[in-house]
Every structure is written in C-alpha cells, then in structure tokens.
Design a protein around this motif. Structure first.
Motif, PDB file in Angstrom:
ATOM      1  N   LEU A  84     -68.875   1.134   3.379  1.00 49.77           N
ATOM      2  CA  LEU A  84     -68.176   2.331   2.941  1.00 49.77           C
ATOM      3  C   LEU A  84     -68.625   3.240   4.450  1.00 49.77           C
ATOM      4  N   MET A  85     -69.325   2.866   5.338  1.00 49.31           N
ATOM      5  CA  MET A  85     -69.658   3.772   6.423  1.00 49.31           C
ATOM      6  C   MET A  85     -68.358   4.176   7.052  1.00 49.31           C
ATOM      7  N   ASP A  86     -67.301   3.516   7.336  1.00 47.22           N
ATOM      8  CA  ASP A  86     -66.040   3.900   8.107  1.00 47.22           C
ATOM      9  C   ASP A  86     -65.507   5.004   7.485  1.00 47.22           C
ATOM     10  N   SER A  87     -65.025   4.866   6.154  1.00 47.26           N
ATOM     11  CA  SER A  87     -64.597   6.004   5.287  1.00 47.26           C
ATOM     12  C   SER A  87     -65.394   7.297   5.365  1.00 47.26           C
ATOM     13  N   ILE A  88     -66.742   7.286   5.339  1.00 49.35           N
ATOM     14  CA  ILE A  88     -67.577   8.254   5.276  1.00 49.35           C
ATOM     15  C   ILE A  88     -67.612   8.791   6.674  1.00 49.35           C
ATOM     16  N   ALA A  89     -67.659   8.131   7.822  1.00 45.64           N
ATOM     17  CA  ALA A  89     -67.943   8.657   9.274  1.00 45.64           C
ATOM     18  C   ALA A  89     -66.566   9.488   9.313  1.00 45.64           C
ATOM     19  N   ALA A  90     -65.286   8.994   9.018  1.00 38.90           N
ATOM     20  CA  ALA A  90     -64.361   9.586   9.276  1.00 38.90           C
ATOM     21  C   ALA A  90     -64.200  11.065   8.498  1.00 38.90           C
TER      22      ALA A  90
END
Length: 449
Positions: A84-90
């Motif tokens: 989930l980190m990529d979508s949250i980082a964006a």
C-alpha cells in the motif's frame, strides 16, 4: 444498500441504480465492518488474493476525521508489506528531518522518512486500491450473528450479508461488540486528549527544518509533545496532552490557541516566531480499554475495536497494520482453505506472536508516555532528566564530529540566541542547524497516533 468497487464509488446510491443485490448472490468469503484504515487495508489485501470480500461502510468516500496524520518508522514497513505504500506516498508530503526541542533548547535531529497526510486522504488512498472481487457495501452494520459455519451481518435497512468470516474494524464504536455480548474493560478512562490544527510560522521564526517536535517543559503543563509538520501546502500541528476533559485550559486552547500554547511552552516562540493558528482546533479524547470475552466463532476484532492505545505513544497504526498483515496474509488463507470457522481457528489469530508482541508494546508505551509526562516522583524526575540529557549528549557528540571539518562546534544544551526583542535570530541558529543535519535521533520518540 448498494455495492461499488473502490475505484468507482460515488457519494451515494440511487434507488434505480442497476447494482446487484448481495442477498441474491453467492455468499462472501469475508465481510469487513468498518472501512477506515484497517478495514480498507484488509479488504485490499484479501481482494488481491482473490477472496470475495464485502467492505461495509456508510460512506463511499471517507469523510474528514481527525486521526493519524503522520506516518513513519515501522508503519512504513507494514504498509510496504501490504503493498500500500506507493499509493499512500503519492498522496502524502514526504520530509526527512525533524528538529527536536525542549525548554527552548535543541536536543537533536531525527533523520528518516516521514509522510504527512490527513486521515481521510490516507483512507481514500487505500480505498482507491480496492477492486473486484472485493467491493464496498454502502450501509450501516448493526448486528452480527455468529456460528461455527456461516456469519450473518444485519444492516440498518433490514438487508443481510452472509459470509464465512466477519472482521470487525469498527474503531472505538461499540455497536458490533455489544451485539454479540462482548464487553470492554476500561483500563485508563480519559487517558489522553490529542489536538490537531493548522498553523503558519511568523516573523522571526528560527525553524529551518521542515518539521519539529517540541516536548513539554514541566509536568504541570501536562503536555507530552507538539508535532509540527507539512501536509501539502499547509503546516499541521498535533498536540499530545494528558489533561482532564473538564480542564478550562482546553477551552482556552480552542479560543486563543497562540496565547495558550506559548503560555504552556514559553520556549516555543523563538522557533515559530509570531505564529498563527488557522481554522478550528480539533480534538480527540482517548479511553484505554481492551475487550473481554471476545472469542466468537467466525468473528475477529482488529485495531481499536479490540484494544486502544495512547496516541502519544505512536503505536496505534503500527499495531493495526501488524494485525491486518498477520490476519490477511497468514491466518485467513489457512482458515478459508478448510471447512468451518470455529473458535479454535479464530483463537490462533489472538495467539499470534506478532500480534501479542504488538499489543504488549502498545500497552507498555501508553503507560510510559503518561508517566514520563506527569509523574513527579524522584525516580521519574531522574529518568526524565536522564532521557533528555542522554539524547542531547549523543546529538552533541555527533555534531562535534561533524563540526571538525567546519571548525564550528555546537555545545550541548545550547539555547538559541535571542535578539533585543527576545526572539531568536534565524541567522544565529544556522551553524547549529547545519551541524544537526549530520545527527540522527538518539533515542526514540514518537510518531504520534
């Protein structure tokens, strides 16, 4: 009731929408009640694994709510493991340095990745990853009937959802636990109150790093720490306190936040200058409790639905994500691979060593943060002094090593120099700040929430 995937969910459902009625469909593998961070993360993880998941929530798009607003440390590790980190980082604002201060003096600098994001944006970034066969079910769950085989979830409109397993990710709302006869044991009533607000730095602000943590100055101020960090174009503040809900200070903070903050934390103004608070001061009161008699066939409680922790300890999100990971990646696949959903299966999750270790850590740090802030016994006074002195000395040693090449030494406990008006001069702090950039946090605090 209506069904939507996360990518196409609208603000509501019309009676004439051609959406399949879940009562006429084959039963689901898993129903998740509550689509906050934990419920949404579980639905995405299970949906990606191919399970038929219904995520029940009243809102197609998660509304504004004051909860966790900064992610760091092992929270990021768990988000990476859950994919989930990529979508949250964006959707977040990343920053790498936090200046740590107490009584107007620099302690050290924390250097690692942090992400500022409002809670509703965090939840919606996770929900955006929801796709078939997992779907959002718009409605309010009011009752659960459990059995060793099939579980029934009744919605407020009279409809019913059937699944092999129910995950209650309802936060602090008590309705679902009460519906199955599960009780809460209150361990520390009104344990803490957390505040959130926007602010802008003023003239003369000496803060040169993107974020800071300012610790309470005395036990009488009942403040653990104040976090200030960027979220998009705004500066956001989270204030963690151990004050009584009836304390007049709370009303003063809401009505005159600048004066109230500087009155409690007089060393704060040199770093923030003539700062201003914008908009409403939000608050969140926390009771510490844990469920009793929670073992039920086909029903699992996660996150604050099972046990709460002190926001100041910064363990709530870590504990929640660890539970979601262990439940969805370890236990649910093995449970669904064989018939039945008896208590013996469910008990394996509560006995999971990762979950139990996380629960114990959250409980321990919840008590520790309160004692570190409030306890005036000689033992805690000594511990408090030693904790901050050790951090300051380690930070000073690191700055000393870094300064040899620059021939500029920052001394431990050095206050920011003040100009004639009593405010810190930004120019005078530059050597110290530059030296601090080479240091890292000496001993932990504290992401918050």
């Amino acid at each position: 009731m209506c069904l939507e995937t996360g990518r196409s969910a609208s603000a509501g459902c019309r009676d004439d929408e051609s959406i399949p009625d879940i009562r006429r469909e084959q039963e689901l593998d898993v129903v998740i009640i509550g689509a906050g961070l934990g419920g949404s993360a579980a639905a995405v993880a299970l949906g990606r694994a191919g399970y038929r998941v219904g995520l029940i929530d009243r809102y197609a798009h998660y509304p504004p709510e004051f909860r966790v607003e900064k992610l760091a440390g092992d929270q990021l590790d768990w988000l990476h493991r859950l994919g989930l980190m990529d979508s949250i980082a964006a959707a977040s604002t990343r920053f790498e340095e936090i200046l740590n201060i107490r009584r107007g003096k620099v302690i050290d600098v924390t250097r690692n990745s942090h992400y500022g994001i409002l809670y509703q944006d965090l939840v919606n970034a996770v929900r955006d990853q929801l796709d078939a066969p997992a779907r959002l079910v718009l409605g309010k769950a009011i009752r659960v009937q459990t059995s060793p085989d099939r579980q029934r979830v009744e919605l407020s409109d009279g409809s019913e959802v059937i699944a092999r397993l129910v995950i209650a990710a309802t936060g602090m709302a008590p309705g679902i636990s009460h519906s199955v006869g599960v009780t809460r044991k209150v361990l520390s009533p009104k344990h803490s109150i957390t505040f959130g607000f926007d602010l802008s730095l003023g003239a003369g602000a000496a803060l040169e790093l993107p974020a800071c943590t300012y610790y309470g100055e005395t036990a009488s101020d009942r403040i653990d720490y104040l976090n200030i960090f960027p979220v998009g174009s705004r500066m956001r503040a989270n204030l963690f306190t151990f004050r009584d809900a009836r304390d007049p200070w709370l009303r003063q903070l809401r009505e005159a936040p600048e004066t109230t903050l500087t009155g409690a934390l007089p060393g704060l103004r040199p770093f923030l200058g003539d700062f201003r608070v914008h908009g409403r001061v939000q608050s969140w009161s926390m009771d510490l409790y844990a469920l009793e008699g929670y073992l039920r066939p086909g029903l699992v409680f996660v996150g604050d639905a099972f046990q709460t922790s002190c926001p100041a300890a910064g363990t709530g999100v870590s504990r929640l994500l660890a539970e979601v990971h262990q439940l969805c990646m370890v236990h649910v696949p093995s449970w669904l691979a064989t018939p039945g959903m008896e208590v013996a299966k469910i008990s394996a999750f509560y006995a999971d060593p990762v979950k139990r270790r996380s629960d114990r850590r959250a409980s321990r740090l919840s008590s520790y943060r309160r004692s570190l802030t409030l306890d005036t016994s000689w033992a805690w006074e000594m511990h408090r002094g030693h904790t901050f002195l050790r951090r300051r000395l380690v930070g000073w040693v690191r700055r000393l090593k870094h300064s040899h090449s620059n021939h500029a030494i920052a001394f431990p406990g050095r206050s920011m120099p003040a100009d004639d008006a009593g405010a810190a001069s930004p120019a005078s702090t530059a050597p110290t700040i530059e030296a601090l950039r080479a240091g890292q946090e000496a001993s932990g605090v504290c992401g918050g929430m």
